[in-house]
Write a protein that holds these residues in place. Sequence first.
Motif, PDB file in Angstrom:
ATOM      1  N   GLY A  65       0.817  -1.221   0.000  1.00 34.61           N
ATOM      2  CA  GLY A  65       0.000   0.000   0.000  1.00 34.61           C
ATOM      3  C   GLY A  65       0.842   1.259   0.000  1.00 34.61           C
ATOM      4  O   GLY A  65       2.075   1.212   0.088  1.00 34.61           O
TER       5      GLY A  65
ATOM      6  N   ASN B 189       4.843  -2.727  -8.624  1.00 35.82           N
ATOM      7  CA  ASN B 189       5.350  -1.695  -9.522  1.00 35.82           C
ATOM      8  C   ASN B 189       5.050  -2.018 -10.982  1.00 35.82           C
ATOM      9  O   ASN B 189       5.741  -1.544 -11.887  1.00 35.82           O
ATOM     10  CB  ASN B 189       6.856  -1.513  -9.315  1.00 35.82           C
ATOM     11  CG  ASN B 189       7.176  -0.944  -7.941  1.00 35.82           C
ATOM     12  OD1 ASN B 189       6.322  -0.318  -7.311  1.00 35.82           O
ATOM     13  ND2 ASN B 189       8.384  -1.168  -7.464  1.00 35.82           N
TER      14      ASN B 189
ATOM     15  N   ARG C  95       4.411   0.970   7.647  1.00 35.37           N
ATOM     16  CA  ARG C  95       5.272  -0.007   8.342  1.00 35.37           C
ATOM     17  C   ARG C  95       6.405   0.754   9.046  1.00 35.37           C
ATOM     18  O   ARG C  95       6.144   1.727   9.732  1.00 35.37           O
ATOM     19  CB  ARG C  95       5.797  -1.048   7.350  1.00 35.37           C
ATOM     20  CG  ARG C  95       4.667  -1.920   6.786  1.00 35.37           C
ATOM     21  CD  ARG C  95       5.128  -2.759   5.628  1.00 35.37           C
ATOM     22  NE  ARG C  95       5.353  -1.946   4.440  1.00 35.37           N
ATOM     23  CZ  ARG C  95       6.158  -2.246   3.441  1.00 35.37           C
ATOM     24  NH1 ARG C  95       6.867  -3.355   3.490  1.00 35.37           N
ATOM     25  NH2 ARG C  95       6.275  -1.467   2.398  1.00 35.37           N
TER      26      ARG C  95
ATOM     27  N   GLY D 131       2.643   3.753   1.413  1.00 32.99           N
ATOM     28  CA  GLY D 131       3.261   4.035   2.708  1.00 32.99           C
ATOM     29  C   GLY D 131       3.841   5.436   2.787  1.00 32.99           C
ATOM     30  O   GLY D 131       4.176   5.930   3.854  1.00 32.99           O
TER      31      GLY D 131
ATOM     32  N   GLY E  58       7.578   7.769   5.741  1.00 28.93           N
ATOM     33  CA  GLY E  58       6.571   8.368   4.868  1.00 28.93           C
ATOM     34  C   GLY E  58       7.080   9.525   4.025  1.00 28.93           C
ATOM     35  O   GLY E  58       6.327  10.079   3.225  1.00 28.93           O
TER      36      GLY E  58
END
Length: 493
Positions: free
Chosen positions: A92, A260, A124, A94, A128
């Motif tokens: 996801g 990706n 995680r 992040g 960010g």
Amino acid sequence: MSIAPPSTFSLDDRFARELPEMALPWHAEVAPEPRLLVLNEPLAAELGLDPAALRGDDGVRFLLGNAVPPGARPVAQAYAGHQFGGYNPRLGDGRALLLGELVDTGGRLRDLHLKGSGRTPFSRGGDGFAAVGPMLREYVISEAMHALGIPTTRALAVVATGRPVYRETALPGAVLARVASSHLRVGSFQYARSTGDVELLRRLADVAIERHGIGSGDDGAAEAENRYLALYESVVAVQASLVAQWMLVGFIHGVMNTDNVTISGETIDYGPCAFMEAVDPATVYSSIDAGGRYAYGNQPLIAEWNLARLAESLLPLLAEEQEPAVELAVTALKRFRPQYSAAWAAGMRAKLGLPEGLDDAATGALAEDLLELLQAGHVDHTSFFRALGAAARGDVDPARNLFLDLAGFDAWVQRWRALSPDGEAMDRVNPVYIPRNHLVEEALDAATGGDLGPLGRLLEVVTRPFEERPGLERYAAPAPADFGAAYRTFCGT
Ligand code: AMP
Ligand code: MG
């Protein structure tokens, strides 16, 4: 001049409405001291956004996700993915957010997305954030790819945040605003499949079919008997074509994880990517790819492997029973190799200036013998093909001088020239300028230190890649010998 209010930039929240299970409403971190570093004015115009307004305070806050237009609902998108072969059920966004969608001046729906906008529930261990260098890197390389005619997400702007990010050292932070025809990935389907909710998977597939116009053209997929099989076939086809184009230009993505890989066939997530210089299938630049999984020469095989993961995710939609579903998927995936080979061969024929309709076997052998010579001689991929255009016009020396094995080259050139190659046509497909690694590093180092001059000049060069211009010789030359072999790229996370 009055500053446009944020509502000038209206956005839709379509993804959030259509797939709420995969969209976590979230907000971007407020940038303490925003400064617009680079704005893609032609792209802004294409999106129907006023460049002058984007340069204003509210425009910059919009580009950071700090001024959200009414009606928009930024979300972190959920996806899963195989990273270097290992499955992770929850990746996801992040450090990214989908700001929303907009309709461009050509009537196409595009995603506006941020990278480096702060932590999300998918972060995680990460912070960010993103640093100026890697975000400008994505800007330069994706715009170069676009100019080369290769499908890609595009960079709209990079804004420095004024917040340091901590990697090995403290670096200036930045947010990239990028545009894509969608951010649907193989990993999106893996995520939906892993929830066990087949209706979610079906809705995701329906969104992809509608979004990418599958079936609205000649392929007839939306009306096809099995629209989900048609979706899969379409992804196989666009990925075969995409990876062939990467190979022809010497592009190494570097991190072809399934998260990706787009459904649209656009190149996405420019991390440790780089252009190959000396021809060698084993070329790897990424510091984290110790095993060479994503080496230049492996890319077609990896694309096929990733497409097999997509097939597994789609199985419940392909047929009621597992066995016929697998059979359909296998048959569809089998088309990858011939499609890739045909795209590559057509591209190589164009690079060699040869007309369509020549005997395929003869041109195939010619191309293969050439690649062997290039690899044996460690010849610079981009310089060679450009120099070969001159050879077609009778000036063989620029290409010949790139080889040590002159006899081998001479014999090959004789075979090739017997086919009457068209040098002008070659110059339209073989770039003079690519974002060479040493030039990219030089521009990013300067920009990180506050000097945007080299970056601006590099962008001017690589966004007109086929147009040879006097005074730009250093942009066409391979890296100096002391730069080359040990060069490593980083994910920049
Ligand atoms: P990438 O290698 O950029 O495709 O990212 C792989 C995954 O790691 C994605 O889920 C990203 O959102 C996440 N990620 C990468 N960098 C960071 C970061 N600095 N903070 C949080 N998550 C990150
Ligand atoms: Mg990614």
